[in-house]
Design an enzyme around this catalytic site. Structure first.
Site, PDB file in Angstrom:
ATOM      1  N   GLY A 189     -13.861  -3.259   0.549  1.00 15.16           N
ATOM      2  CA  GLY A 189     -15.126  -2.603   0.850  1.00 15.16           C
ATOM      3  C   GLY A 189     -15.450  -1.506  -0.133  1.00 15.16           C
ATOM      4  O   GLY A 189     -16.600  -1.347  -0.572  1.00 15.16           O
ATOM      5  N   GLY A 214      -9.687  -7.043  -0.791  1.00 12.73           N
ATOM      6  CA  GLY A 214     -10.005  -7.858   0.378  1.00 12.73           C
ATOM      7  C   GLY A 214      -9.306  -9.204   0.375  1.00 12.73           C
ATOM      8  O   GLY A 214      -8.182  -9.356  -0.102  1.00 12.73           O
ATOM      9  N   ARG A 229       0.822  -1.209   0.000  1.00 11.54           N
ATOM     10  CA  ARG A 229       0.000   0.000   0.000  1.00 11.54           C
ATOM     11  C   ARG A 229       0.859   1.264   0.000  1.00 11.54           C
ATOM     12  O   ARG A 229       0.461   2.287  -0.569  1.00 11.54           O
ATOM     13  CB  ARG A 229      -0.957  -0.013   1.196  1.00 11.54           C
ATOM     14  CG  ARG A 229      -2.082  -1.018   1.024  1.00 11.54           C
ATOM     15  CD  ARG A 229      -3.057  -1.006   2.171  1.00 11.54           C
ATOM     16  NE  ARG A 229      -4.197  -1.867   1.877  1.00 11.54           N
ATOM     17  CZ  ARG A 229      -5.187  -2.109   2.727  1.00 11.54           C
ATOM     18  NH1 ARG A 229      -5.171  -1.548   3.930  1.00 11.54           N
ATOM     19  NH2 ARG A 229      -6.184  -2.900   2.390  1.00 11.54           N
ATOM     20  N   LYS A 266     -20.826 -13.647   5.063  1.00 12.49           N
ATOM     21  CA  LYS A 266     -22.228 -13.307   5.304  1.00 12.49           C
ATOM     22  C   LYS A 266     -22.954 -12.779   4.076  1.00 12.49           C
ATOM     23  O   LYS A 266     -22.442 -11.930   3.361  1.00 12.49           O
ATOM     24  CB  LYS A 266     -22.318 -12.250   6.407  1.00 12.49           C
ATOM     25  CG  LYS A 266     -21.912 -12.733   7.790  1.00 12.49           C
ATOM     26  CD  LYS A 266     -22.106 -11.621   8.808  1.00 12.49           C
ATOM     27  CE  LYS A 266     -21.769 -12.085  10.217  1.00 12.49           C
ATOM     28  NZ  LYS A 266     -21.975 -10.999  11.209  1.00 12.49           N
TER      29      LYS A 266
END
Length: 407
Positions: free
Chosen positions: A388, A365, A35, A213
């Site tokens: 996200g 992710g 990053r 989920k």
């Protein structure tokens, strides 16, 4: 939107640059500096223009609701941004890089005033300020007062309306000062916009969604079902869909409160939403315990699904082979354990075989971690730096707070 290339006459000007230095680290030892490296092109370009850079980023989390002040201070200590500033200095040996242990107050003002052209000042973790995540106007105003221009290069934080991502550029834009996208943001916005504004030449468009989920991905499932020709489901979220169909799932995790949604989703998808037909299961999750692992079409009692099975891998690979565009977010199984990596690797291999015949995006992710771990990063057209953020950009038709504020 302006880009970093559009910014002129920066000699001696102070530029507030929001980057994403949220690197994995422990006790100041960075495990992966990707990053930081991703921000280098933008930082080098601004340094080359003679700008004086005020670089900000968050690192980790500070749980401000924690009533124990000592625990808050411990969280701060564990997420000190100095390690990232030091690494940046190592990566830019010809540039003066300074670190300020604070991010507000007179110490910061003095450090900024002492910057010379082409130098960089990294401020302390933005989340050391309670008002950062609430986009506190006073905090945003203090940071904005330091700068003559703003550059956003933190795609991984662009879905958050924080003081450093939205508050500062809002104020500067209102003052007639330039706000712009950095090179990393340009790349992310251009590539993910293609997954939002789908052309006929990009069909069949196949999305692959994994993760734990269903509730985390309801909006993106709904959006992709409208845009895609196929949505392939993997990971633990697949068992909520299976349960909704009345299929046996053993002890596999599922969301009771999402069963009605899952059933409705399957009915309305009209064959677009594809579920696994077999699974790799085990009676123990812990790889350090003796356990039984087998491939089954229906999961028996006492067993938990931990990866898609070989039939599913074959079926998914056939669908992917015909794609002209692929978006993937979320691994197919518990790829961190060797016994349950096959499904995720099979998806990587199927996408790699497209080899320039399709536009392929890995949406950050855990899937980005898997792609890197298994050596397939270079086989994708684009690997996003924000899991996200990439999902929210797609589900919100290309809109993110940290992008829209720059328009």
């Amino acid at each position: 939107m302006l880009t970093v290339d559009d910014l002129k006459d920066l000699q001696g000007k102070k530029v507030f640059v929001r980057v994403d230095f949220n690197v994995p680290q422990k006790n100041g030892v960075i495990r992966d500096d990707n990053r930081i490296r991703a921000a280098l092109p933008t930082l080098k370009a601004l340094v080359g223009k003679g700008a004086r850079l005020i670089v900000t980023s968050h690192l980790g989390k500070i749980k401000w609701k924690e009533p124990d002040s000592e625990k808050i201070e411990a969280m701060k200590a564990a997420n000190n941004l100095e390690c990232a500033a030091n690494r940046l200095g190592e990566l830019l040996p010809e540039t003066k890089v300074y670190f300020c242990p604070e991010n507000t107050g007179e110490t910061v003002k003095k450090a900024v005033s002492e910057l010379k052209d082409g130098e960089i000042l990294v401020l302390q973790n933005t989340r050391y300020q309670k008002g950062e995540e609430k986009n506190n106007p006073e905090l945003a105003a203090e940071w904005a007062s330091l700068a003559d221009a703003f550059v956003m290069d933190a795609f991984g934080s662009a879905h958050r309306a924080h003081a450093s991502t939205v508050g500062v550029p809002e104020i500067l834009k209102g003052e007639g000062k330039p706000v712009a996208l950095g090179y990393l943001m340009i790349k992310e916005v251009e590539n993910l916009s293609r997954c939002v504004e789908v052309k006929d030449s990009d069909r069949p468009y196949v999305a692959i969604l994994g993760g734990f989920k269903v509730s985390d991905k309801i909006k993106v499932i709904d959006t992709l079902l409208k845009k895609c020709d196929y949505v392939l489901i993997g990971g633990a979220m697949s068992y909520t869909f299976k349960k909704a169909l009345g299929a046996p799932i053993g002890t596999s995790p599922f969301e009771e409160d999402q069963l009605d949604y899952a059933k409705k989703c399957l009915e309305e998808a009209k064959g677009k939403l594809i579920l696994p037909v077999d699974s790799v299961v085990s009676d123990k999750f812990d790889e350090n315990e003796p356990r039984t692992i087998k491939v089954v079409d229906e999961i028996p009692d006492g067993f938990e699904g931990l990866d898609i099975g070989p039939k599913t891998c074959e079926e998914y690979a056939k669908i992917i082979s015909k794609a002209k565009m692929v978006f993937w977010n979320g691994p197919a199984g518990v790829f961190e354990q060797k016994d349950f990596q096959a499904g995720t690797i099979a998806i990587c291999e199927a996408i790699a075989k497209l080899d320039g015949k399709a536009f392929t995006v890995c949406g950050g992710g855990d899937s980005a971690s898997a792609v890197k771990q298994f050596g397939f990063k270079d086989k994708f057209s684009h690997v996003s730096t924000g899991g996200g953020a990439s999902l929210e950009m797609i589900e919100n038709d290309g809109h993110l707070p940290g992008v829209d504020v720059l328009r």
